[in-house]
Design a protein around this motif. Sequence first.
Motif, PDB file in Angstrom:
ATOM      1  N   PRO A   3       0.839  -1.201   0.000  1.00  0.00           N
ATOM      2  CA  PRO A   3       0.000   0.000   0.000  1.00  0.00           C
ATOM      3  C   PRO A   3       0.875   1.254   0.000  1.00  0.00           C
ATOM      4  O   PRO A   3       1.829   1.351   0.777  1.00  0.00           O
ATOM      5  CB  PRO A   3      -0.806  -0.118   1.298  1.00  0.00           C
ATOM      6  N   VAL A   7      -2.928   5.344  -0.032  1.00  0.00           N
ATOM      7  CA  VAL A   7      -3.786   4.354   0.614  1.00  0.00           C
ATOM      8  C   VAL A   7      -3.667   4.483   2.130  1.00  0.00           C
ATOM      9  O   VAL A   7      -4.677   4.489   2.852  1.00  0.00           O
ATOM     10  CB  VAL A   7      -3.423   2.926   0.154  1.00  0.00           C
ATOM     11  N   THR A  26      -1.070 -10.764   0.428  1.00  0.00           N
ATOM     12  CA  THR A  26      -1.315  -9.383   0.011  1.00  0.00           C
ATOM     13  C   THR A  26      -1.693  -8.469   1.166  1.00  0.00           C
ATOM     14  O   THR A  26      -2.023  -7.308   0.948  1.00  0.00           O
ATOM     15  CB  THR A  26      -2.445  -9.330  -1.035  1.00  0.00           C
ATOM     16  N   LYS A  36      -5.363  -4.456   2.756  1.00  0.00           N
ATOM     17  CA  LYS A  36      -5.192  -5.411   1.670  1.00  0.00           C
ATOM     18  C   LYS A  36      -5.968  -4.929   0.459  1.00  0.00           C
ATOM     19  O   LYS A  36      -6.925  -4.158   0.588  1.00  0.00           O
ATOM     20  CB  LYS A  36      -5.598  -6.813   2.085  1.00  0.00           C
ATOM     21  N   PRO A  37      -5.566  -5.350  -0.734  1.00  0.00           N
ATOM     22  CA  PRO A  37      -6.319  -4.962  -1.935  1.00  0.00           C
ATOM     23  C   PRO A  37      -7.772  -5.414  -1.803  1.00  0.00           C
ATOM     24  O   PRO A  37      -8.061  -6.497  -1.298  1.00  0.00           O
ATOM     25  CB  PRO A  37      -5.606  -5.703  -3.067  1.00  0.00           C
ATOM     26  N   GLN A  88      -9.760   4.267  -2.967  1.00  0.00           N
ATOM     27  CA  GLN A  88      -9.361   4.117  -4.368  1.00  0.00           C
ATOM     28  C   GLN A  88      -8.065   4.887  -4.599  1.00  0.00           C
ATOM     29  O   GLN A  88      -7.965   6.056  -4.255  1.00  0.00           O
ATOM     30  CB  GLN A  88     -10.445   4.673  -5.296  1.00  0.00           C
ATOM     31  N   ASP A  89      -7.092   4.210  -5.156  1.00  0.00           N
ATOM     32  CA  ASP A  89      -5.817   4.831  -5.498  1.00  0.00           C
ATOM     33  C   ASP A  89      -5.574   4.548  -6.976  1.00  0.00           C
ATOM     34  O   ASP A  89      -5.489   3.391  -7.366  1.00  0.00           O
ATOM     35  CB  ASP A  89      -4.699   4.238  -4.645  1.00  0.00           C
ATOM     36  N   ALA A  92      -2.665   2.209  -7.324  1.00  0.00           N
ATOM     37  CA  ALA A  92      -2.646   0.927  -6.606  1.00  0.00           C
ATOM     38  C   ALA A  92      -4.001   0.227  -6.559  1.00  0.00           C
ATOM     39  O   ALA A  92      -4.114  -0.838  -5.973  1.00  0.00           O
ATOM     40  CB  ALA A  92      -2.138   1.155  -5.183  1.00  0.00           C
ATOM     41  N   GLY A  93      -5.036   0.806  -7.134  1.00  0.00           N
ATOM     42  CA  GLY A  93      -6.351   0.173  -7.134  1.00  0.00           C
ATOM     43  C   GLY A  93      -7.115   0.396  -5.841  1.00  0.00           C
ATOM     44  O   GLY A  93      -6.835   1.315  -5.086  1.00  0.00           O
ATOM     45  N   TRP A  95      -8.464  -0.539  -2.051  1.00  0.00           N
ATOM     46  CA  TRP A  95      -7.940  -1.144  -0.823  1.00  0.00           C
ATOM     47  C   TRP A  95      -8.970  -1.068   0.288  1.00  0.00           C
ATOM     48  O   TRP A  95      -9.801  -0.159   0.323  1.00  0.00           O
ATOM     49  CB  TRP A  95      -6.675  -0.418  -0.363  1.00  0.00           C
TER      50      TRP A  95
END
Length: 166
Positions: A3, A7, A26, A36-37, A88-89, A92-93, A95
Amino acid sequence: MRPGPAVLASFGASADPVSLPGGEGTAWRAGQAVLKPAGDPRAARWTADLYRDLAARRDPGFRVPRPLSTVTGDGAAGDGAAGDWVAQDPAAGAWVAWQWLPGEPASWAGVSPFWPRLIAASRAFHAALAGRPAPPWLGRDGSQWTVGDQVAWGERDPGSVLAAAR
């Protein structure tokens, strides 16, 4: 994927993340938060709502971590009322973050003194979920978990799954 600062800031975490062993590899601990994602944000939000409700029960016979919401205007993570469960990042998607619960892993090998407690906790968890409706999208997402569940319960031919694998 680790992260990033965005995040961490989203959940009010400032400690340097440390990778946690186990699972899918993860999860990261940053102070009192586990990040975690999120995978599917819809499923992550549903799970966070469920765990918030379960964590609020008085002595249910099991523990679940409380989900942490994204920070509010005062810079504090909350219970989901003011923020969102998913950060939302762009880099990085999505989390999610959960409360850190200390404990020891149970031994899954052979005869273990943990088995009676594990069974009791599993039964209490099952009882807590009884009557709670499954979300309408469950079992339709095509994830590896859904496919594995369908194969395990005989709802899908394992040959077709294996043939489609690389």
